[in-house]
Design an enzyme around this catalytic site. Structure first.
Site, PDB file in Angstrom:
ATOM      1  N   ASP A  28     -30.716 -42.597 -30.567  1.00 44.83           N
ATOM      2  CA  ASP A  28     -30.762 -42.333 -32.156  1.00 44.83           C
ATOM      3  C   ASP A  28     -31.368 -40.908 -32.583  1.00 44.83           C
ATOM      4  O   ASP A  28     -31.555 -40.951 -33.829  1.00 44.83           O
ATOM      5  CB  ASP A  28     -31.545 -43.509 -32.856  1.00 44.83           C
ATOM      6  CG  ASP A  28     -30.544 -44.866 -32.627  1.00 44.83           C
ATOM      7  OD1 ASP A  28     -29.526 -44.803 -32.931  1.00 44.83           O
ATOM      8  OD2 ASP A  28     -31.353 -45.639 -32.284  1.00 44.83           O
ATOM      9  N   ASP A  63     -22.504 -46.937 -32.159  1.00 38.31           N
ATOM     10  CA  ASP A  63     -23.080 -46.138 -32.901  1.00 38.31           C
ATOM     11  C   ASP A  63     -23.593 -44.700 -32.666  1.00 38.31           C
ATOM     12  O   ASP A  63     -23.789 -43.871 -33.447  1.00 38.31           O
ATOM     13  CB  ASP A  63     -24.648 -47.015 -33.389  1.00 38.31           C
ATOM     14  CG  ASP A  63     -24.544 -48.330 -33.464  1.00 38.31           C
ATOM     15  OD1 ASP A  63     -23.934 -49.080 -32.952  1.00 38.31           O
ATOM     16  OD2 ASP A  63     -25.413 -48.994 -34.566  1.00 38.31           O
TER      17      ASP A  63
END
Length: 426
Positions: free
Chosen positions: A144, A202
């Site tokens: 992330d 994602d």
């Protein structure tokens, strides 16, 4: 004759006045959205000023029987994985450390409001909260990093560049590509769970950082990793109808171990935010590579989204396959990401008007009283009614900082495309 001339002159004056009038009436929804965002972000930054943390959401709890009805299975199949929340936290703003995957969105939102309004207050606050993330440049424990650092430092580099920012992003990017496995062809997403090598859809959102670094350094290794990851994901994450699995885990030889969900209704369902990540990611891939394969793929995902989202206001249910009831939670974050992607996609293809029209409808819905918070409410967040992870009873029907971030990004992209300036709406 003189009377007729006066009438014509009067009509001409009215028409001229109409032409000179700012577009504020037509775009009141944009002005209102920016005004609310400005107010809410200022309120939040002042209230959390000394916390050294960042706002993510609002703590909430959800009835297990309701979750069971949404998931279509008995509570014994998921209740052990529910996130435990202390009762005294319920209803309070959820603050997180710079190492939380959402940490970059609040400073990123401040950067966008600064860009939209030109108000230096937001520039100063954006810099202050961005600097909280500086230690993250040394962290490699998650995929992330693109979310965390490119949404914060990346926007800082665009809007207030200095010599130190690219080096922060470079160190971050090197940590991100350290998670790339050339045998598998992907960047590893998570370091938890029973998966061998999990990759989530994602992860497509972290590629923008690598595209930037390839241009900044002139080194193609960052671009090569991004392209290989995108290609492997394209091959394995998507079904024949262009919906995406949430999680694909790989064996060490690159073969697929399993295809599952972690935050969707079930393994075969279309988790709403996952579909949004997908169209956004492949639109970005086309922007950076000009490879028409990515444009065609992004369009197919976009067309699937337009066909599958059945809600009147185009803000999707939390999963496309969730029960269609009045109580089923929406996901404004999925709508925001989709709108931002669609605005950009609309500029890339001859039939782009359909994507822009769709994005405009979504943005108008998000800017309505149904989703846009009242000033001083919603614990300082901009949008209401997002869903984080319903199967874990986590952040169900709450504000989310990434919904706010992509809402503002979508507004900015839309305004740029329409040549709308905030000052002209005042």
């Amino acid at each position: 004759m003189k009377k007729r001339s006066l009438v014509i002159a009067s009509l001409s004056a009215v028409l001229l006045s109409s032409c000179m009038k700012p577009a504020s009436d037509k775009y009141d929804w944009i002005k209102n959205g920016i005004d609310v965002a400005s107010y809410q972000l200022k309120l939040t930054s002042e209230e959390i000023a000394d916390s050294a943390k960042l706002p993510r959401s609002v703590w909430n709890s959800t009835n297990v029987d309701f979750l069971s009805s949404q998931l279509g299975r008995g509570k014994e199949t998921f209740q052990d994985s529910l996130r435990k929340i202390a009762p005294q936290k319920i209803g309070k703003r959820k603050l997180v450390s710079p190492y939380d995957w959402t940490s970059g969105f609040f400073p990123g939102s401040l950067w966008y409001v600064y860009e939209l309004t030109g108000d230096n207050y937001y520039k100063n606050e954006a810099s202050r909260f961005t600097n909280l993330l500086n230690p993250v440049k040394e962290y490699n424990g998650t995929h992330d990093l693109g979310f965390m650092m490119y949404c914060s430092y990346g926007n800082a580099e665009r809007l207030s560049p200095n010599d130190t920012i690219p080096q922060v992003l470079l160190q971050t990017g090197n940590n991100l590509i350290s998670r790339f496995n050339p045998e598998i062809g992907c960047i590893r997403s998570w370091d938890f769970g029973k998966w061998n090598f999990p990759v989530i859809i994602d992860n497509m959102m972290n590629l923008d950082l690598l595209f930037y670094l390839s241009k900044y350094t002139g080194n193609n290794k960052y671009m090569d990793v991004a392209i290989k990851h995108a290609n492997t994901t394209m091959k394995n994450h998507f079904r024949k109808d262009y919906t995406s699995y949430h999680v694909v885990s790989y064996n060490n030889d690159g073969s697929v171990q399993c295809k599952q969900t972690h935050q969707g209704k079930n393994d075969s369902s279309a988790w709403s935010r996952g579909q949004a990540w997908a169209v956004y990611g492949y639109t970005a891939c086309y922007r950076e590579t000009k490879n028409k394969v990515y444009l065609d793929f992004a369009r197919k995902i976009a067309d699937m989204i337009m066909a599958r989202v059945k809600t009147d206001d185009l803000v999707p249910l939390w999963d496309y396959d969730a029960p269609e009831t009045a109580k089923t939670p929406r996901d404004a974050s999925a709508a925001s990401v989709t709108a931002s992607a669609f605005v950009e996609l609309s500029t890339m293809t001859p039939d782009g008007g359909k994507y822009l029209d769709y994005a405009e409808k979504v943005l108008k819905s998000l800017s309505s009283d149904k989703y846009l918070a009242k000033k001083g409410s919603n614990d300082g967040f901009i949008l209401m009614h997002s869903t984080g992870s319903l199967p874990h009873g986590s952040e169900v029907d709450v504000p989310l900082n990434y919904a706010d971030y992509y809402y503002l990004e979508a507004l900015k992209r839309y305004m740029d495309l329409k040549n709308i300036k905030y000052k002209d709406l005042l």
